[in-house]
Write a protein that holds these residues in place. Structure first.
Motif, short mmCIF file in Angstrom:
data_model
loop_
_atom_site.label_atom_id
_atom_site.label_comp_id
_atom_site.label_asym_id
_atom_site.label_seq_id
_atom_site.Cartn_x
_atom_site.Cartn_y
_atom_site.Cartn_z
N ASN A 90 -9.44 -23.45 -48.30
CA ASN A 90 -8.07 -23.16 -47.98
C ASN A 90 -7.19 -24.34 -48.59
O ASN A 90 -7.56 -25.42 -48.40
N THR A 91 -6.19 -23.74 -49.32
CA THR A 91 -5.15 -24.94 -49.74
C THR A 91 -3.85 -24.34 -49.31
O THR A 91 -3.76 -23.30 -48.92
N LEU A 92 -3.05 -25.38 -49.29
CA LEU A 92 -1.52 -25.17 -48.81
C LEU A 92 -0.86 -23.98 -49.70
O LEU A 92 -0.22 -23.09 -49.47
N GLY A 93 -1.11 -24.04 -51.14
CA GLY A 93 -0.64 -23.44 -51.88
C GLY A 93 -1.48 -22.01 -51.74
O GLY A 93 -0.23 -20.81 -51.80
N ARG A 94 -2.50 -21.65 -51.32
CA ARG A 94 -2.95 -20.39 -51.08
C ARG A 94 -2.11 -19.76 -49.76
O ARG A 94 -1.82 -18.62 -49.75
N GLU A 95 -2.00 -20.62 -48.78
CA GLU A 95 -1.24 -20.16 -47.47
C GLU A 95 0.05 -19.75 -47.60
O GLU A 95 0.59 -18.49 -47.15
N ASP A 135 0.17 -28.72 -52.83
CA ASP A 135 -0.06 -27.21 -53.04
C ASP A 135 -1.71 -27.01 -52.94
O ASP A 135 -2.19 -26.07 -52.77
N CYS A 136 -2.11 -27.89 -53.80
CA CYS A 136 -3.88 -28.02 -54.16
C CYS A 136 -4.59 -28.63 -53.20
O CYS A 136 -5.72 -28.89 -53.43
N TRP A 137 -4.00 -29.39 -52.24
CA TRP A 137 -4.69 -30.31 -51.13
C TRP A 137 -5.64 -29.49 -50.19
O TRP A 137 -4.85 -28.65 -49.61
N THR A 143 -9.91 -33.37 -50.64
CA THR A 143 -9.82 -33.34 -51.98
C THR A 143 -8.58 -32.50 -52.69
O THR A 143 -8.35 -31.80 -51.89
N LEU A 144 -8.29 -32.80 -53.65
CA LEU A 144 -7.28 -32.23 -54.50
C LEU A 144 -7.98 -31.16 -55.37
O LEU A 144 -8.81 -31.42 -56.30
N HIS A 145 -7.75 -29.68 -55.32
CA HIS A 145 -8.33 -28.61 -56.03
C HIS A 145 -7.74 -28.41 -57.51
O HIS A 145 -6.54 -28.32 -57.31
N THR A 146 -8.42 -28.56 -58.62
CA THR A 146 -7.84 -28.45 -59.75
C THR A 146 -8.87 -27.46 -60.55
O THR A 146 -9.98 -27.21 -60.10
N ASN A 337 -3.67 -33.66 -44.66
CA ASN A 337 -4.09 -32.46 -43.80
C ASN A 337 -3.25 -31.85 -43.09
O ASN A 337 -3.08 -30.80 -42.82
N THR A 338 -2.36 -32.90 -42.42
CA THR A 338 -1.29 -32.34 -41.52
C THR A 338 -0.23 -31.33 -42.08
O THR A 338 0.03 -30.38 -41.69
#
Length: 895
Positions: A90-95, A135-137, A143-146, A337-338
């Motif tokens: 799950n990342t913020l961008g997906r949500e 967006d990618c955290w 970690t930051l997903h790239t 994370n928050t």
């Protein structure tokens, strides 16, 4: 001015009461909540914790999985499982994309404190850039997903960028009790530096002066302590420029010699009655407490000074070191994370030192233009100039972060031209140990008054940062995000422990850190992330520019289907893919009907219905074999015995060979649609029209030729089993061999159809024997080191030999010096022996002198002493003689 401290309670909580009067009858007494300390005289004594476990070796050399004979070095972890997850993270961008979160109309984070003088523009730039990063955290991995893998911040980065120490005492932000404030040890020294009391005195003074019980603002604290001239006025807000300015609005950073305290500057010490030798220490403590509140740990009320920082600030000013890097990183992880897990990130209320994140992004992603200012000791200051236009917009910034094509993996790595092994012992320098510590997995902990923060730290997830090859990371054994005081202390001790004698291999510096990825990791990362980094960028940019309210509930509304996550790809069989490709290249697109879901939206997989009707039993079975190839075990998913039974059913059933009706064709069309789409998107197909009722006629007799059909079906069944085996072998790696027992079961199945499998057996057995010979040869050759490994070992041995030779030469030089020294000492011994003889002769002479003096001393002791009465008698005689002398003048001595 003095203060008196007293321990008491406010309800059930312990409290510190501060009075100006000793009797405690102070109407303006100050009260502060007291919590048990983790460090100091009154803390509990906890033993060192063994979790997470320390590994004897934190790196491991493994064979390369790319098909070559090379070996690679990977980084290990101590608190992760060996099994990696297969579901998307799950990342913020997906949500945001699936409408479970939105940015809202504004975005702010507590912690930048750029609205203080000289940092206003920095705050605006920080907040404008953080959205792209968040967006990618992923909150589950920190970690930051790239698209190229995972990236994160390390304690070593905070040391390099901001100068935060990695090791030292545990940061324990609490107000102590009166016993610790007033207490002294056995040597008569106070438990805490005395400057600590002056900070409380100033805090109490400001509370009473400003009539604000409970809080003292940062502005009031600064203006109370600093009474010098204003050298840096508030900067004016410049217009956006397109060129780099000649200088930023940062302070000059020039520390000049300060003369004596001016009268107005000395006023603060006069008000507090600070002793002369404590002025500098108290002044520095006041500044450090402000620095801790607004720039290091802005996780509470950022406008106020926290008295809990006084203990740490005074200890730092008194020379004690605290490990700030790991607790600051824990607060950064918690803040990110928050935000990333909140349905409305702009209202998450996250508080952390975001300027460190801003500097990290600028340093590694090359997203900032540097200032023209003179270089400062703090590396992060060169990324704080924002007086010109940003080179990124909402779209390009997200693309820049997601692709990570410009990420500098080696920016803070150790830059040596040779491999080196760090051993955690007392001979490792502080700088190398800090780097070593950043390679070890563990838990980061922070204690700030009543907040207990624990965050996992997993450097093996982004090990390319340190020159290792990236391998598939496992999941955490235990999710821990808070803990007791004992847990916080032991997590910190475990993370910063030293002299463990563990080892790690540090690779030679190179510029190819980003390409050091194992093939298995590439496949795993693509499977886990899907198309996270290729879709949704436009949508996120539009939402950030023109935010709209979105549905944040995860539950579907009543009467409506739950929205399918567009990031999760649906399964598509080999046959369906083949038909899809054929359909996409077909010139006659007018005859292709798109399969749609029940909600009317198009399925991700468009299937030509004309081709779907032409599916035969053989194609469906071949497609089944294709899907079976991806099973985990060699024969998993296909039971040979069941396959044989199904073949017999084909042989004995007329329906399997009768002419397909409209209903059966429609049924096949539905089955194919089920293969190509998810169950969450059911396929709507047109029902076949009901046949019209006609008068019944007498049945006609026709020739069926059952034996020929049975023989044909048996041959097809045997061919299917053989194709299953051949397809499986063709998809297996040459490094894998099928169990012979299962291969023979296929042969038996073919024979049960009445078909001789001899030709199949000869070719398959010959191939399997070749594989077996190849694996034996490979096992034998793998025991031999490759030229690259030999070259590396030769380089290592030559380096060790060079060091040993230098050490040998150094020892020889020392030995020659010792021999020369021995010769000099022998000569000196002869001289000393001669001197000894002379000294003995002089000693005899001196003895005679001493004896004569002793005799004279005895004579002096027993000599008669002149007493007072003798003096009086002598005086009488003198007077008498004087009289006689006078009478001589009148003496008539001649008659």
């Amino acid at each position: 001015m003095t203060l008196f401290f007293k321990d008491s309670k406010i309800g059930e909580e312990s409290a510190l009461f501060i009075y100006k009067k000793k009797d405690g009858k102070d109407a303006k007494a100050m009260t502060l909540i007291v919590r048990p300390p983790i460090i100091g005289r009154f803390s509990e004594k906890w033993g060192r914790n063994s979790y997470p476990l320390n590994l004897p070796k934190w790196s491991q050399i493994v064979p390369s999985d790319g098909g070559s004979n090379l070996e690679t070095t990977i980084l290990l972890a101590s608190h992760h499982k060996n099994v990696a997850r297969s579901k998307p993270y799950n990342t913020l961008g997906r949500e945001i994309i699936v409408k479970r979160a939105d940015w809202d109309f504004s975005f702010s984070v507590n912690g930048g404190f750029s609205y203080f003088s000289l940092y206003w523009d920095w705050l605006e730039d920080v907040l404008s850039r953080c959205k792209h990063l968040l967006d990618c955290w992923s909150s589950s991995t920190n970690t930051l997903h790239t698209s190229v893998g995972e990236i994160s911040i390390t304690p070593w980065d905070l040391f390099v960028l901001g100068g935060l120490p990695c090791t030292g005492a545990f940061y324990d932000e609490v107000v102590p009790n009166a016993q610790e404030l007033d207490g002294i040890n056995d040597q008569g020294r106070p438990y805490l530096p005395y400057s600590y009391r002056y900070l409380f005195l100033a805090y109490h003074h400001l509370q009473n002066r400003l009539k604000r019980q409970g809080k003292v603002s940062v502005h009031d604290w600064i203006t109370f302590w600093y009474r010098g001239n204003n050298k840096y006025p508030a900067p004016r807000k410049p217009a956006r420029q397109t060129t780099i300015p000649k200088c930023s609005q940062n302070p000059l950073g020039e520390i000049k010699e300060h003369g004596p305290w001016l009268d107005k500057e000395h006023g603060v010490f006069a008000d507090l009655q600070v002793e002369g030798d404590l002025k500098e220490e108290t002044y520095l403590s006041a500044l450090l407490s402000c620095w801790l509140c607004i720039f290091v740990f802005p996780i509470k009320d950022q406008n106020s000074i926290r008295p809990g920082t006084f203990k740490i600030a005074s200890s730092i000013a008194n020379g004690r070191s605290f490990g700030l890097a790991s607790p600051v990183l824990a607060s950064i992880y918690r803040g990110l994370n928050t935000i990333s897990s909140s349905p409305t990130p702009s209202k998450s209320g996250a508080s952390f030192a975001i300027h460190y994140v801003y500097a990290w992004v600028g340093h590694f992603f090359r997203s900032n233009r540097l200032t023209h200012d003179k270089p400062s000791d703090a590396l992060m200051t060169k990324y704080s100039s924002v007086g010109y236009a940003s080179p990124f917009n909402e779209f390009s910034a997200r693309k820049h972060i997601r692709n990570a094509t410009n990420f500098l993996w080696h920016r803070t790595a150790f830059k040596k031209n040779y491999n080196q092994t760090f051993i955690d012992n007392d001979r490792l320098s502080i700088q190398k140990f800090d780097y070593f510590m950043s390679l070890r997995s563990g838990y980061l902990s922070l204690r700030c008054e009543d907040q207990h923060i624990v965050e996992p730290y997993s450097p093996h997830r982004f090990s390319r940062r340190f020159g290792f090859h990236q391998d598939i990371p496992g999941d955490l054994k235990e999710e821990i995000h808070t803990g007791s005081l004992k847990d916080l202390c032991q997590f910190y001790q475990s993370f910063t422990r030293c002299n463990t004698d563990s080892k790690v291999l540090i690779s030679a510096f190179a510029t190819d850190f980003g390409s050091r990825v194992r093939h298995s990791y590439k496949q795993w990362w693509e499977r886990v992330c899907g198309n996270d980094f290729t879709k949704g960028t436009d949508l996120l940019a539009d939402i950030a520019s023109f935010p709209v309210k979105l549905v944040t509930s995860n539950k579907p509304q009543r009467g409506k289907r739950e929205l399918q996550d567009p990031y999760i790809p649906q399964p598509l069989s080999k046959f369906a893919r083949r038909r899809l490709e054929d359909g996409n290249h077909s010139k006659d697109s007018s005859q292709h009907n798109e399969v749609t879901c029940s909600q009317g939206t198009k399925s991700p997989f468009v299937v030509p219905v004309r081709d779907a009707i032409k599916i035969s039993e053989e194609e469906v079975c071949n497609d089944l074999g294709s899907n079976w190839r991806h099973s985990k075990s060699p024969m998993e998913g296909v039971d040979p015995e069941n396959s044989i039974n199904h073949a017999h059913l084909f042989a004995n059933s007329e329906s399997s060979i009768s002419k397909p009706s409209a209903k059966s064709s429609d049924l096949r069309r539905c089955k194919f649609a089920d293969v190509g789409t998810s169950s969450k998107f059911p396929i709507e197909t047109e029902r076949a029209p009901l046949p019209s009722l006609q008068p019944t006629k007498p049945p006609e007799v026709s020739v069926f030729q059952a034996k020929a059909h049975i023989s044909s079906v048996r041959r097809k069944g045997a061919s299917m089993l053989g194709d299953v085996l051949l397809n499986r072998l063709s998809n297996l790696s040459v490094d894998t061999i099928l169990p012979q027992a299962e291969v023979h079961e296929i042969y038996s199945g073919v024979e049960s159809f009445g078909v001789d499998p001899q030709h199949l057996r000869e070719n398959v057995d010959k191939y399997c024997e070749g594989i077996a010979d190849y694996l034996k040869m490979k096992e034998s050759l793998n025991k031999r080191p490759s030229p690259v490994i030999l070259s590396q070992r030769q380089t290592e041995v030559e380096f060790l030999l060079s060091e040993a030779s230098q050490k040998k030469a150094s020892l020889k030089t020392e030995l020659d010096a010792v021999k020369l020294r021995m010769v000099d000492l022998k000569t000196e011994l002869v001289q000393l022996e001669q001197s000894l003889s002379q000294i003995e002769t002089h000693q005899v002479e001196q003895d005679n002198i001493v004896q004569d003096l002793e005799e004279q001393l005895e004579e002096v002791k027993f000599a008669p002493v002149l007493e007072d009465q003798d003096i009086e008698a002598l005086e009488k005689i003198r007077v008498l003689l004087e009289d006689n002398r006078s009478s001589l003048k009148d003496l008539k001595w001649m008659s």
